[in-house]
Design an enzyme around this catalytic site. Sequence first.
Site, PDB file in Angstrom:
ATOM      1  N   HIS A  66      48.929  81.190  53.529  1.00 50.01           N
ATOM      2  CA  HIS A  66      49.480  81.744  54.775  1.00 50.01           C
ATOM      3  C   HIS A  66      50.677  80.925  55.267  1.00 50.01           C
ATOM      4  O   HIS A  66      51.448  81.404  56.092  1.00 50.01           O
ATOM      5  CB  HIS A  66      48.394  81.900  55.848  1.00 50.01           C
ATOM      6  CG  HIS A  66      48.067  80.663  56.617  1.00 50.01           C
ATOM      7  ND1 HIS A  66      46.932  79.926  56.415  1.00 50.01           N
ATOM      8  CD2 HIS A  66      48.733  80.041  57.611  1.00 50.01           C
ATOM      9  CE1 HIS A  66      46.930  78.904  57.241  1.00 50.01           C
ATOM     10  NE2 HIS A  66      48.007  78.952  57.989  1.00 50.01           N
ATOM     11  N   ASP A 116      43.167  81.828  50.485  1.00 50.36           N
ATOM     12  CA  ASP A 116      44.315  81.242  51.196  1.00 50.36           C
ATOM     13  C   ASP A 116      44.748  79.937  50.524  1.00 50.36           C
ATOM     14  O   ASP A 116      44.529  78.841  51.029  1.00 50.36           O
ATOM     15  CB  ASP A 116      43.922  80.994  52.662  1.00 50.36           C
ATOM     16  CG  ASP A 116      45.128  80.692  53.540  1.00 50.36           C
ATOM     17  OD1 ASP A 116      46.256  80.751  53.026  1.00 50.36           O
ATOM     18  OD2 ASP A 116      44.920  80.395  54.736  1.00 50.36           O
TER      19      ASP A 116
END
Length: 492
Positions: free
Chosen positions: A296, A345
């Site tokens: 992210h 992530d």
Amino acid sequence: MALNSGPSPGDGPYYENRGYQPENLYSLPPPGAPSPYAAYPGLYYASQVPQYGPRVPTHVSTPAVRLQPESSSGPACSSKSKKVLCVTLALGAVLIGAAAAAVLIWRFMGRECSVSGMECGSSGTCISPSYWCDGISQCPTGEDEIQCVRLYGPNFILQVYSAQGKSWHPVCQDDWNDSYGRVACRYIGYKNSFYSSQGVHDDTGATSYMKLNASAGSGDLYKKLYLSDVCPSKTVVALRCIDCGVSSAAHLQSRIVGGDAAAPGDWPWQVSLHVQGVHVCGGSIVTPEWIVTAAHCVEEPLSNPRYWAVFAGILQQSLMFYGKGYRVEKVISHPNYDSKTKNNDIALMKLQVPLTFNDKIRPVCLPNPGLMLEPTQPCWISGWGSTYEKGKTSNVLNAAMVPLIEPSKCNSKSVYNHLITPAMICAGYLQGNIDSCQGDSGGPLVTWKNSIWWLIGDTSWGSGCAKPNRPGVYGNMTVFIDWIYQQMRANS
Ligand code: 4AZ
């Protein structure tokens, strides 16, 4: 690292990746609000607010909007315009049917592969498991021969997959030497890195071994290894490809509320990732040229390596000067990263120029499969993130001890209510008070085991910072290990 400001209201759990997003997910901070992220307002405020809505079970289909049929199909298609509509609807139905059939065929073929063989990457080609790691490449791009060597457990036992035995076996130390160790490290993904190779007593309970026949095969290590029930020396190869997980942290027992300032060399793998002179995320050094961070952190447009500068071995942000820092050659995000759920992530950055290690700049160890952790294993987080929710990032590097939280507890209704996937791991305190926060993202969650520091997670998300029942959520590094080494091999 954050200190809790007070109990949270009885809000339902939701994704809040960037810690200082307001509780009301759909409101934006006031224009001109002070923020180190001001240069990227779109990225860090408006567009990135995680979407949260009631979870809809996928097996319950949403009722389709019903077109009221006229009396019968005949008169319904009588006029010219209605005929056009009917033909369009019929065509649509045929297309939907064809798409459904294609999905069914694709699924059926996938299952076929898992029954009669193993899939070559995601190419759709299936090969028999007995061809996997047999020294001969059968997959179109050789996937069947690349993941056949691994380091297992806290003692880095070298294991090789045997196509014959259909399982992993330790390598017998007999006839082994450092040059084979170097080759094995290269197979794993360490380009030019080798630290040590030694024979150790085998405590894995193995009954068969991979034994070296130095005169067999040509250059290929696999072709020199054969499955054997005996290992005369009774010792197996413990292989270290890099001198990782060493730190001078000596004051870990002090209880840290919301993070304690780090001393030089405490967390030597910690890096600060800058965009245009501003700290944006943390990261962890795993080799001289590879940094692990969160996917992210590098979402568009920050997937472009030219945006980034990496600072290593410096504790204070005020000592990191724009223009210095290491340039990034490649940014690689996990292909299955989901920006809404924050599943997978993780991302890698490859540096243009390798780091030179010293007491303040060192790699952390990637976790080996078989590294057993306690359900509430003490772990440490570090970073330049905010020291309180909605605060600004810290000038000094902070660190705090956070125990792991069992997935079942973290997924319970009062905590994250099933938002935690196997690719995530929770750590922190259900009473709140100590946690990671905005700006810590991408940074390390490490643990100390067998006198070595291991990377267990990368800071990913949480609902606010340090609030009761809202612990920090981290990417679960063990799940990503194969992918990381694959990238290191493919991009060396
Ligand atoms: C962030 O935005 C962030 N409290 C990191 C960690 C947590 C929340 C937000 C967990 O970087």
